[in-house]
Design a protein around this motif. Structure first.
Motif, PDB file in Angstrom:
ATOM      1  N   ASP A 191       0.731  -0.463   0.077  1.00 11.83           N
ATOM      2  CA  ASP A 191       0.107   0.357  -0.066  1.00 11.83           C
ATOM      3  C   ASP A 191       0.704   1.144  -0.229  1.00 11.83           C
ATOM      4  O   ASP A 191       0.038   2.396   0.602  1.00 11.83           O
ATOM      5  CB  ASP A 191      -1.004   0.044   1.156  1.00 11.83           C
ATOM      6  CG  ASP A 191      -2.175  -0.980   1.639  1.00 11.83           C
ATOM      7  OD1 ASP A 191      -2.355  -1.067   0.233  1.00 11.83           O
ATOM      8  OD2 ASP A 191      -2.572  -1.382   1.828  1.00 11.83           O
ATOM      9  N   HIS A 192       1.931   1.229  -0.503  1.00  9.70           N
ATOM     10  CA  HIS A 192       3.055   1.958  -0.809  1.00  9.70           C
ATOM     11  C   HIS A 192       2.356   3.698  -1.089  1.00  9.70           C
ATOM     12  O   HIS A 192       2.561   4.730  -0.458  1.00  9.70           O
ATOM     13  CB  HIS A 192       4.024   2.618  -0.921  1.00  9.70           C
ATOM     14  CG  HIS A 192       5.600   2.885  -0.951  1.00  9.70           C
ATOM     15  ND1 HIS A 192       6.636   2.099  -1.361  1.00  9.70           N
ATOM     16  CD2 HIS A 192       5.210   4.453  -0.486  1.00  9.70           C
ATOM     17  CE1 HIS A 192       7.671   3.491  -0.802  1.00  9.70           C
ATOM     18  NE2 HIS A 192       6.704   4.929   0.066  1.00  9.70           N
ATOM     19  N   ASP A 193       1.620   3.469  -2.112  1.00  2.00           N
ATOM     20  CA  ASP A 193       1.028   4.310  -3.379  1.00  2.00           C
ATOM     21  C   ASP A 193      -0.140   5.320  -2.264  1.00  2.00           C
ATOM     22  O   ASP A 193      -0.277   6.118  -1.883  1.00  2.00           O
ATOM     23  CB  ASP A 193       1.387   3.963  -4.483  1.00  2.00           C
ATOM     24  CG  ASP A 193       2.488   3.800  -5.061  1.00  2.00           C
ATOM     25  OD1 ASP A 193       3.265   4.574  -4.885  1.00  2.00           O
ATOM     26  OD2 ASP A 193       2.107   3.577  -6.252  1.00  2.00           O
ATOM     27  N   GLN A 200       0.994   6.909   0.247  1.00  2.00           N
ATOM     28  CA  GLN A 200       0.578   8.185   0.289  1.00  2.00           C
ATOM     29  C   GLN A 200       0.158   9.284   0.407  1.00  2.00           C
ATOM     30  O   GLN A 200       0.147  10.688   0.548  1.00  2.00           O
ATOM     31  CB  GLN A 200       2.550   8.701  -0.606  1.00  2.00           C
ATOM     32  CG  GLN A 200       3.318   7.898  -0.624  1.00  2.00           C
ATOM     33  CD  GLN A 200       3.909   8.043  -1.271  1.00  2.00           C
ATOM     34  OE1 GLN A 200       3.590   7.939  -2.476  1.00  2.00           O
ATOM     35  NE2 GLN A 200       5.677   8.282  -1.656  1.00  2.00           N
ATOM     36  N   ALA A 201      -1.196   8.674   0.045  1.00  2.00           N
ATOM     37  CA  ALA A 201      -2.511   9.957  -0.412  1.00  2.00           C
ATOM     38  C   ALA A 201      -3.469   9.782   0.625  1.00  2.00           C
ATOM     39  O   ALA A 201      -4.304  10.760   0.510  1.00  2.00           O
ATOM     40  CB  ALA A 201      -2.953   8.944  -1.853  1.00  2.00           C
ATOM     41  N   ARG A 227       0.030   9.617   5.584  1.00  2.00           N
ATOM     42  CA  ARG A 227       1.152   9.209   4.968  1.00  2.00           C
ATOM     43  C   ARG A 227       2.390   9.988   5.815  1.00  2.00           C
ATOM     44  O   ARG A 227       3.324   9.574   4.728  1.00  2.00           O
ATOM     45  CB  ARG A 227       0.930  11.251   4.627  1.00  2.00           C
ATOM     46  CG  ARG A 227       1.454  11.925   3.521  1.00  2.00           C
ATOM     47  CD  ARG A 227       1.070  12.743   2.938  1.00  2.00           C
ATOM     48  NE  ARG A 227      -0.363  12.699   2.419  1.00  2.00           N
ATOM     49  CZ  ARG A 227      -1.698  13.353   2.566  1.00  2.00           C
ATOM     50  NH1 ARG A 227      -1.820  14.417   2.895  1.00  2.00           N
ATOM     51  NH2 ARG A 227      -2.578  12.711   2.293  1.00  2.00           N
ATOM     52  N   PRO A 239       6.212   5.723   3.025  1.00  2.00           N
ATOM     53  CA  PRO A 239       5.430   7.362   1.995  1.00  2.00           C
ATOM     54  C   PRO A 239       6.398   8.285   2.602  1.00  2.00           C
ATOM     55  O   PRO A 239       6.429   9.278   2.140  1.00  2.00           O
ATOM     56  CB  PRO A 239       4.286   6.924   2.670  1.00  2.00           C
ATOM     57  CG  PRO A 239       3.848   6.012   3.969  1.00  2.00           C
ATOM     58  CD  PRO A 239       4.420   5.379   4.049  1.00  2.00           C
ATOM     59  N   ARG A 264      12.447   0.443   0.953  1.00  2.00           N
ATOM     60  CA  ARG A 264      11.861  -0.553   0.245  1.00  2.00           C
ATOM     61  C   ARG A 264      12.244  -2.035   0.547  1.00  2.00           C
ATOM     62  O   ARG A 264      11.736  -3.003   1.105  1.00  2.00           O
ATOM     63  CB  ARG A 264      11.152  -0.942  -0.985  1.00  2.00           C
ATOM     64  CG  ARG A 264      10.492   0.373  -1.052  1.00  2.00           C
ATOM     65  CD  ARG A 264       9.235   0.388  -2.974  1.00  2.00           C
ATOM     66  NE  ARG A 264       9.182  -1.148  -3.102  1.00  2.00           N
ATOM     67  CZ  ARG A 264       7.545  -1.259  -2.293  1.00  2.00           C
ATOM     68  NH1 ARG A 264       6.941  -0.461  -2.240  1.00  2.00           N
ATOM     69  NH2 ARG A 264       7.048  -3.005  -2.828  1.00  2.00           N
TER      70      ARG A 264
END
Length: 317
Positions: free
Chosen positions: A98-100, A103-104, A109, A114, A120
């Motif tokens: 769920d890295h991306d 970030q959102a 965050r 993130p 990684r």
């Protein structure tokens, strides 16, 4: 200048006065945050179905005159260590996947990946070490339990992706988090029966319920980025769904108790847990993130009440 959680090395969705920040060196903080050592509620909720199952099996063993206190306590210790290790490994894996997304989402965050406080590659190495610790624990049990534990890894691997293809990711979480309801019995008897299966399904319903409450914290961000959840699915009807889910939880735990032939003390514990679940439903305000988090965490008390009653019932079985 006001320091943000990322600047301070802390995360916004965990207490800033946690023992992690008082005891561990700053360089270890990102790893502790990946494993959620600063948020023990996760491993506690993973542990309680293990403890329920072990105590349920202990009641059956005591009634048959074959109960061994040292073995029971050893199993509880192993389940505790395994819960901490595997919850940490699961959270690390989830953060990699769920890295991306993290970030959102405002609440996530500031997490180590993130925010860039860990790479990684470092996270993958840490994941492997935690999984190894979990494997060492698993190997202390009988062969049937080892095979059963390995089988759970398929569900664990799928869960982080569930929010991308179903409105019911909490169901997949429930299957993974409730696996201990099978493991405790299997560790004691080297087999399964209807009682732990009923307990397992009950724990799934319980998990869907409490994690729906938790997911209401993120529903606005989830809607913006397209993440699916039962909180978004149930919406204003969450209270009605919780009546069904928590009602099913109590009914199926009662079934497992009846099948195992536990005594009155265990039933009193279940009654207390039922009242706690009813209080959650009555109190819930799905638009109050602070309260949602508090009610979610309160399920630790529910889990403890059921286990404590089962444990006290053992000598009287």
């Amino acid at each position: 200048m006001i320091s943000t959680p990322s600047d301070s090395g802390r995360v916004s969705d965990a207490p800033s006065d946690n023992w992690v920040y008082r005891v561990l060196p700053r360089g270890a903080w990102p790893y502790a945050q990946l494993a959620r050592w600063d948020r023990p509620i996760g491993w506690q909720l993973l542990m309680w179905p293990c403890f329920w199952s072990a105590a349920l099996a202990a009641n059956v063993g005591a009634a048959a005159g074959s109960f061994d206190w040292p073995r029971f306590l050893l199993h509880l210790f192993l389940f505790f260590i395994g819960s901490v290790a595997m919850r940490g490994a699961g959270c690390t894996y989830n953060d990699l996947v769920d890295h991306d997304i993290d970030q959102a989402v405002a609440r996530t965050r500031s997490r180590p990946l993130p925010s860039g406080r860990i790479t990684r590659r470092q996270a993958k190495i840490f994941l492997a070490l935690q999984a190894l610790a979990g494997l060492v624990v698993l190997l202390q049990f009988n062969l049937f339990s080892i095979g059963l534990g390995v089988a759970s890894l398929l569900i664990v691997a799928i869960y982080p992706f569930a929010k991308r293809f179903t409105d019911w990711p909490q169901f997949f979480l429930g299957m993974a988090f409730s696996w201990g309801a099978l493991m405790g019995w299997a560790a004691a008897f080297g087999t399964l029966a209807l009682a732990p299966v009923a307990l397992y399904i009950a724990a799934i319903a319980w998990t869907i319920g409490y994690d729906t409450i938790y997911a209401h914290q993120d529903k606005e961000d989830d809607a913006l980025i397209g993440v699916r959840s039962t909180a978004r699915l149930f919406g204003e009807k969450t209270r009605q769904w919780l009546i069904g889910l928590y009602g099913l939880t109590v009914a199926l735990i009662a079934l497992s108790f009846w099948l195992a032939g536990v005594g009155v003390i265990a039933w009193l514990g279940l009654a207390a847990a039922a009242l706690m679940l009813a209080w959650q439903i009555r109190s819930l305000d799905i638009d109050d993130p602070v309260q949602c988090l508090a009610l979610f965490k309160f399920n630790h008390v529910v889990g403890f009440a059921i286990f404590l009653a089962l444990a006290i019932a053992i000598p009287f079985a």
